[in-house]
Design a protein around this motif. Sequence first.
Motif, mmCIF file in Angstrom:
data_model
loop_
_atom_site.group_PDB
_atom_site.id
_atom_site.type_symbol
_atom_site.label_atom_id
_atom_site.label_comp_id
_atom_site.label_asym_id
_atom_site.label_seq_id
_atom_site.Cartn_x
_atom_site.Cartn_y
_atom_site.Cartn_z
ATOM 1 N N VAL A 108 -5.329 8.374 -9.832
ATOM 2 C CA VAL A 108 -4.107 7.596 -10.064
ATOM 3 C C VAL A 108 -3.423 7.302 -8.734
ATOM 4 O O VAL A 108 -3.000 6.167 -8.473
ATOM 5 C CB VAL A 108 -3.153 8.351 -11.026
ATOM 6 N N ILE A 109 -3.332 8.309 -7.878
ATOM 7 C CA ILE A 109 -2.695 8.120 -6.569
ATOM 8 C C ILE A 109 -3.472 7.102 -5.745
ATOM 9 O O ILE A 109 -2.877 6.215 -5.120
ATOM 10 C CB ILE A 109 -2.568 9.463 -5.826
ATOM 11 N N ASP A 110 -4.796 7.211 -5.755
ATOM 12 C CA ASP A 110 -5.618 6.244 -5.007
ATOM 13 C C ASP A 110 -5.408 4.827 -5.533
ATOM 14 O O ASP A 110 -5.306 3.875 -4.743
ATOM 15 C CB ASP A 110 -7.101 6.633 -5.082
ATOM 16 N N ASN A 111 -5.325 4.678 -6.862
ATOM 17 C CA ASN A 111 -5.078 3.357 -7.451
ATOM 18 C C ASN A 111 -3.714 2.814 -7.034
ATOM 19 O O ASN A 111 -3.575 1.631 -6.719
ATOM 20 C CB ASN A 111 -5.178 3.410 -8.979
ATOM 21 N N ILE A 112 -2.711 3.679 -7.048
ATOM 22 C CA ILE A 112 -1.368 3.258 -6.644
ATOM 23 C C ILE A 112 -1.379 2.822 -5.183
ATOM 24 O O ILE A 112 -0.788 1.797 -4.827
ATOM 25 C CB ILE A 112 -0.348 4.389 -6.874
ATOM 26 N N LYS A 113 -2.056 3.575 -4.344
ATOM 27 C CA LYS A 113 -2.131 3.210 -2.925
ATOM 28 C C LYS A 113 -2.866 1.892 -2.736
ATOM 29 O O LYS A 113 -2.476 1.077 -1.899
ATOM 30 C CB LYS A 113 -2.810 4.323 -2.130
#
Length: 137
Positions: A108-113
């Motif tokens: 999720v964090i990678d997608n947000i970034k």
Amino acid sequence: MKLPQNHDEITNNIENKFYEDIKEKEKYDNIQLESKIDPDMATLKNKILEYQKTLSKYEEELQDKCDDITSFLSNKLEAYQKRKFKQFKNHKKPENFNETIINEMIEVIDNIKDISSTKSNKKQNSKKLIVISESIV
């Protein structure tokens, strides 16, 4: 000069006081930091920190992922970013977390970034287009 008979006790008391002061400062710093972020995200972050304490020192990769997640959650998140973490708020206790859930949070964090970097690239591209169109006119 001769040392007092209870010098070990005195030294241990000083050392204990030192570590208590450090913990108190960390607690104060965390309170100040959490006051800047959403209460739900702060709660989630605290659950992950509690889960992280249960990990062994040999689970370095998982420890690092937990660090990445907690540092990300320490920032002020936009509404769409908070919604991405909504599914993880259902885990009521730190014991409910596991490696699979941590890996999902990292995704999720990678997608947000990725979304954030795409938005910033679009903004840069749109600025260039505006400059080009003005120069043509």
